[in-house]
Design a protein around this motif. Structure first.
Motif, PDB file in Angstrom:
ATOM      1  N   UNK B  59       0.836  -1.204   0.000  1.00 40.64           N
ATOM      2  CA  UNK B  59       0.000   0.000   0.000  1.00 40.64           C
ATOM      3  C   UNK B  59       0.871   1.253   0.000  1.00 40.64           C
ATOM      4  N   UNK B  63       0.856   4.007  -2.916  1.00 40.66           N
ATOM      5  CA  UNK B  63       0.579   5.419  -2.644  1.00 40.66           C
ATOM      6  C   UNK B  63       1.717   6.288  -3.165  1.00 40.66           C
ATOM      7  N   UNK B  64       2.967   5.859  -2.929  1.00 40.77           N
ATOM      8  CA  UNK B  64       4.111   6.649  -3.388  1.00 40.77           C
ATOM      9  C   UNK B  64       4.174   6.692  -4.909  1.00 40.77           C
ATOM     10  N   UNK B  65       3.804   5.594  -5.560  1.00 40.76           N
ATOM     11  CA  UNK B  65       3.815   5.570  -7.023  1.00 40.76           C
ATOM     12  C   UNK B  65       2.611   6.308  -7.607  1.00 40.76           C
ATOM     13  N   UNK B  66       1.640   6.652  -6.777  1.00 39.75           N
ATOM     14  CA  UNK B  66       0.412   7.256  -7.298  1.00 39.75           C
ATOM     15  C   UNK B  66      -0.508   6.237  -7.949  1.00 39.75           C
ATOM     16  N   UNK B  68      -3.249   4.579  -7.295  1.00 42.18           N
ATOM     17  CA  UNK B  68      -4.414   4.448  -6.424  1.00 42.18           C
ATOM     18  C   UNK B  68      -5.640   4.084  -7.231  1.00 42.18           C
ATOM     19  N   UNK B  69      -6.606   3.342  -6.643  1.00 41.61           N
ATOM     20  CA  UNK B  69      -6.482   2.674  -5.345  1.00 41.61           C
ATOM     21  C   UNK B  69      -5.397   1.600  -5.387  1.00 41.61           C
ATOM     22  N   UNK B  70      -4.682   1.392  -4.273  1.00 37.44           N
ATOM     23  CA  UNK B  70      -3.642   0.365  -4.244  1.00 37.44           C
ATOM     24  C   UNK B  70      -4.213  -1.001  -4.608  1.00 37.44           C
ATOM     25  N   UNK B  73      -6.278  -2.874  -2.206  1.00 43.54           N
ATOM     26  CA  UNK B  73      -7.649  -2.421  -1.976  1.00 43.54           C
ATOM     27  C   UNK B  73      -8.512  -2.714  -3.199  1.00 43.54           C
ATOM     28  N   UNK B 136      11.777   1.147  -3.547  1.00 39.99           N
ATOM     29  CA  UNK B 136      10.380   0.690  -3.566  1.00 39.99           C
ATOM     30  C   UNK B 136      10.310  -0.809  -3.276  1.00 39.99           C
TER      31      UNK B 136
END
Lengths: 216, 216, 216
Positions: B59, B63-66, B68-70, B73, B136
């Motif tokens: 997650x 989030x760091x890679x952008x 979203x949603x991960x 999820x 990462x």
């Protein structure tokens, strides 16, 4: 938010989300302020913990949904409300000490129900699958309290005790099931919120707990 | 994900990421559940810690890679798998207690290797620069354990002891170097995973540690 | 970043943000490393805490703004700088111990001012409303220290003591007010940074504190 597909019921849903968010925000901000004062924080710490306790769950939800900036940041009324709640609690806490525990519990359960329902509604607006939308509702309800406890360097209360996150998840589940059963979204939200509130209050009144692993 | 540039090797890469993620997820969820039971959490707390221990690293990466949603999820199988792992561990932990420590260590090292490789692969899919892709991969491998320890209000184990995050970083480094040297991506992933696993196991067997600052 | 609306003043603003970020990053990374060594972490833990102490505030800001991947991840010089700072501190800390406390305080106040101003500038580039931009500046200034303290399993220092986050918020406020008053952006940033630095130093010199709740 997906603005292209707004039907005539959407504005109502968004108004309900907004009103529920503001009411729950105030309650959770006051509770966060009380925790922070008990932890010996200064005025700024109290205001910061008010902010994260009230808005942390929604911020996590929005980050996970990719709805950035989160509404707690985009809409200045949210942080302003939490800072005001923190400041007022700091200034007038001596008046609040005789507040009976039961009232605090009732208001907190109402806040939890409002947040859980608002969270599941927002996830559904983003076309998240139902099971994950229930998790988003739960995160919205309890995420702020988890961050609050992390900042106060203690194991989050919600993981240790009581039917609390469980009530949020149950309320979110009822919203989903009611919608599947054809209940209009507004009523599904009301029924889900009542379910969450009722389960939480019954757990407090009857002393219900989830089991712990024996022998550890 | 960048769907426009899918070459004919991409589906294989994504299948490898998915299978590695599911296997590592189960192992880390069980470990998280055991930590949570030792910390005295209730059933819900055990399931939540299973979830974050297994999926927290991915997650954070997403989030760091952008992204979203991960994926943890977006794809309901991930949370369902971790909750099932948490519930099964909670119910049957008494059967698991005679499991030898070495087996736990081996399976954990395998999970670490799988996660580190999956993390670096996903970062490369997002056209992240190699040095940051290695970070990462490391975050994917150890992030869940860090959040687990934060929830349990203790200094993350990975920062205090052992060659653990170091092994994840080493595996990610090997993936990058092997790709640069012309090794096909699938084989680079295998070599990197084996490198991470081998370094981790050797560190345990030979008692290797990173140095600490003297005299503090 | 919104590249369509770059005016001829934008490159300067971005260069100022970059230079301030790099300088503040180094200072905060060294401080993080010292905290981590005092906490008994190993070399890797020291480097990780250097990274999060220096870059955590900016990462939170960028996640909240939706500016992913965060600049701390996208630009390899940031993590490389923090790891170098952590490694150098680890190797040569014995030389640093006679550094007078006042020097550390001065350099730290400068880093706080640089980060707070860089944070508010970046938020304004993203067309965030002024009140929330001030919060973003504050988060950029103190967020790294908060994550550092969470990893070290203690209540964040910034919530307990001193005029620290308050100084960051004050500096961000001055930037906004100066811009409103027609001061050119570059000068507004300088004035805001000086305001933050001055308030922080005066608080240290005169022993100013925010009030705590009495009787808890």
């Amino acid at each position: 938010m997906p603005t292209l597909s707004i039907s005539k019921t959407r504005p109502n849903v968004e108004a309900v989300i907004w009103a529920a968010d503001m009411a729950g925000t105030f309650v959770f901000a006051v509770e966060g302020a009380v925790s922070a004062m008990r932890g010996g924080l200064d005025l700024l710490g109290v205001m910061v913990v008010s902010f994260v306790a009230a808005l942390g769950g929604g911020v996590i939800r929005d980050l996970l949904l990719g709805a950035t900036p989160p509404s707690a940041i985009r809409d200045w009324r949210y942080p302003a409300l939490t800072f005001a709640a923190g400041l007022l609690t700091f200034l007038f806490h001596s008046l609040a000490q005789p507040v009976p525990d039961l009232l605090v519990t009732v208001v907190d359960a109402a806040g939890l129900a409002l947040f859980a329902v608002a969270g599941v509604e927002k996830a559904l607006l983003f076309e998240i699958r139902p099971f994950v939308a229930m998790l988003m509702g739960t995160v919205t309800g309890v995420g702020g309290g988890v961050i609050r406890d992390i900042l106060l360097a203690r194991v989050p209360l919600v993981l240790r005790a009581d039917i609390y996150a469980t009530a949020a998840f149950f309320g979110a589940l009822v919203v989903i099931v009611a919608r599947r059963a054809g209940v209009p979204p507004g009523w599904a939200a009301v029924v889900g919120g009542v379910a969450c509130f009722a389960l939480r209050m019954m757990a407090v009144v009857f002393g219900w707990h989830l089991p712990k692993a024996a022998g550890w």
